[in-house]
Design an enzyme around this catalytic site. Structure first.
Site, PDB file in Angstrom:
ATOM      1  N   SER A 267      -9.859   2.794  14.354  1.00 22.89           N
ATOM      2  CA  SER A 267     -10.462   1.692  13.622  1.00 22.89           C
ATOM      3  C   SER A 267     -11.984   1.729  13.758  1.00 22.89           C
ATOM      4  CB  SER A 267      -9.858   0.362  14.097  1.00 22.89           C
ATOM      5  OG  SER A 267     -10.179  -0.696  13.231  1.00 22.89           O
ATOM      6  N   ASP A 359      -2.719   0.658   4.676  1.00 20.49           N
ATOM      7  CA  ASP A 359      -3.637  -0.001   5.607  1.00 20.49           C
ATOM      8  C   ASP A 359      -4.342  -1.149   4.884  1.00 20.49           C
ATOM      9  OD1 ASP A 359      -5.685  -0.728   7.382  1.00 20.49           O
ATOM     10  OD2 ASP A 359      -6.006   1.333   8.051  1.00 20.49           O
ATOM     11  N   HIS A 394      -2.170  -0.099   9.443  1.00 22.88           N
ATOM     12  CA  HIS A 394      -3.392   0.172  10.208  1.00 22.88           C
ATOM     13  C   HIS A 394      -3.103   0.560  11.650  1.00 22.88           C
ATOM     14  CE1 HIS A 394      -7.680  -0.213  11.084  1.00 22.88           C
ATOM     15  NE2 HIS A 394      -7.402  -0.980  12.122  1.00 22.88           N
TER      16      HIS A 394
END
Length: 462
Positions: A267, A359, A394
């Site tokens: 991330s 995501d 994600h």
């Protein structure tokens, strides 16, 4: 560019370097006349067998898993089975006819774990204390049950332990140079290849992935770069020098092979990893892994300026009908201005991108495609490998981590609890986690072991 097959392959555990796998240690299976779990103690990414025996042919039963997590919440998973002609059920081979998972799912009792009815909403299961195991109680119940397990008497019960930190792995807190970090070293004298491990926008020192890397023969430094002690004391975010200090500490450790170091970012950690890999004069990587992230950022900016850049685009944040925060549009459309994205065309080490095509938190897929185009134009696309997974979200974690499509989250910039939508469909996402982890380990081994070191060369061939 190399694009590995991102469809699920064999679910058998990958073979580990000799001396590093805890399965080499003799663990006794907990069993009784009806239920056998084997191995009852092992790594979190290692499959275990659940076998029910000595029941009548055609007997209907429910295999149930219960986990009390560190935060005090209870999680459960279960499958419905029918015994075969010999009066047995093997969860690794037999069909689940219903429950929290269906079909032949050897590890469905872990990856389909969900909060028990009546729990707090929007929970996410994470193991923050790697020095204790994840304990799961497996029970067998008569019939195909779906609820009220606490009110029933099981036919059999046994305990399984899954560890992120195997016996012999060394956990070393690091404060040198003002760092807030933990180094995990594999069993043995080394030297070992190293991984600098960065998580995302929630901050804190997250250790479980680094601990698991050490179980696979890699020295791994888990680094808190958003909420370290120095930031709490000064109120200022760290700069690039902090990341470079972490790299030096890892590189100069006597049991780390300083010429064979990777960075892994998840991330927001991807933003830092890509910037350091391309622009740092200090950090010289053998390879980099970026999970669920983007190259979009002001390339001349500090970490604080990157966060400010995101904040300026806050108008792109959406709230859906369930009051879930969707921030994937924060960086869309991908800018054409080169001052707002890392010039991956200058990258000189192999790069693995792992992205979920559903995501909802970060434009990881769009970013990966833009990076691919940039590297093709620059002539270095041979360094790029992309793992792109349809219907994955994600939070691409180590294998068998339960999927959280949405969960409570406290971002570092606001410190306000909100519900973030991460995306992903449970089965596809969990398949992606298994597949990506195996291929990530292969990628790291191929790039970190491919140096003139007899010990590492022999290990990489195992």
């Amino acid at each position: 560019m190399t694009k590995l097959d991102s469809q699920p392959g064999s679910r058998q555990s990958s073979r580990l370097p000799a001396g590093y796998c805890p399965s080499k240690t003799v663990y006794s299976a907990k069993s009784n006349n009806l239920l056998i779990l084997q191995p009852s103690r092992g790594l979190i990414d290692e499959e275990f067998i659940v076998l029910v025996q000595k029941v009548s042919p055609g007997f209907k039963l429910t295999v149930h898993a219960l986990h009390h997590c560190e935060q005090g919440d209870k999680w459960e998973a279960f499958g419905h089975y029918t015994a075969n002609a010999t009066g047995t059920v093997n969860v690794s081979e037999d069909l689940s006819l219903g429950g929290t998972y269906s079909g032949v799912e050897p590890m469905g009792l872990l990856w389909s774990l969900r909060p028990v009815p009546g729990s707090k909403p929007r929970l996410r299961l994470r193991k923050m204390n790697v020095q204790t195991p994840m304990e799961v109680t497996v029970s067998v119940y008569r019939g195909h049950e779906t609820d009220s397990f606490v009110d029933q008497v099981p036919l059999a019960i046994a305990l399984v332990e899954r560890w992120y930190m195997a016996p012999g792995i060394r956990r070393i807190p690091i404060t040198e140079g003002g760092l807030t970090a933990t180094l995990f070293l594999p069993l043995g004298p080394g030297p070992f290849p190293g991984v600098l491990d960065l998580w995302g926008g929630g901050g804190n020192l997250v250790e479980y992935r680094s601990a698991l890397f050490a179980c696979h023969g890699l020295a791994s430094l888990a680094l808190d770069y958003l909420t370290p002690k120095i930031t709490k004391e000064t109120g200022k975010m760290v700069d690039n020098e902090y990341i470079e200090t972490a790299y030096r500490v890892l590189q100069q450790h006597p049991q780390v092979l300083g010429s064979s170091i990777a960075m892994l970012g998840f991330s927001l950690g991807t933003s830092v990893t890509l910037k350091m890999a391309v622009y740092s004069e200090v950090i010289k990587l053998r390879c980099a892994v970026c999970i669920s992230g983007s190259h979009v950022q002001p390339v001349d900016g500090s970490l604080e300026q990157i966060m400010d850049f995101f904040h300026k685009n806050a108008a792109n944040i959406r709230i859906d009908e369930k009051n879930q925060v969707i921030i994937r549009d924060l960086l869309l459309p991908i800018p054409t201005d080169p001052s707002f994205k890392v010039d991956v065309g200058r990258l000189q080490c192999p790069l693995l991108l792992v992205v979920g095509e559903d995501d909802q938190n970060w434009p990881a897929y769009e970013s990966a495609m833009d990076m691919k185009e940039m590297m093709e134009r620059a002539g270095n696309s041979h360094l790029l490998t992309v793992l792109s997974y349809p219907n994955a979200g994600h939070l691409i974690e180590p294998p068998y981590t339960p999927h959280a499509r949405a969960s409570n989250f406290i971002p570092i910039n606001t410190r306000q609890k909100m519900v973030y939508l991460w995306g992903g469909e449970m089965v596809a996402h969990c398949r992606a986690q298994e597949d990506a982890w195996k291929k990530m380990l292969v990628f790291l081994r191929e790039n970190l072991y491919s140096i003139r070191n007899p010990l590492l060369t022999s290990l990489s061939n195992l």
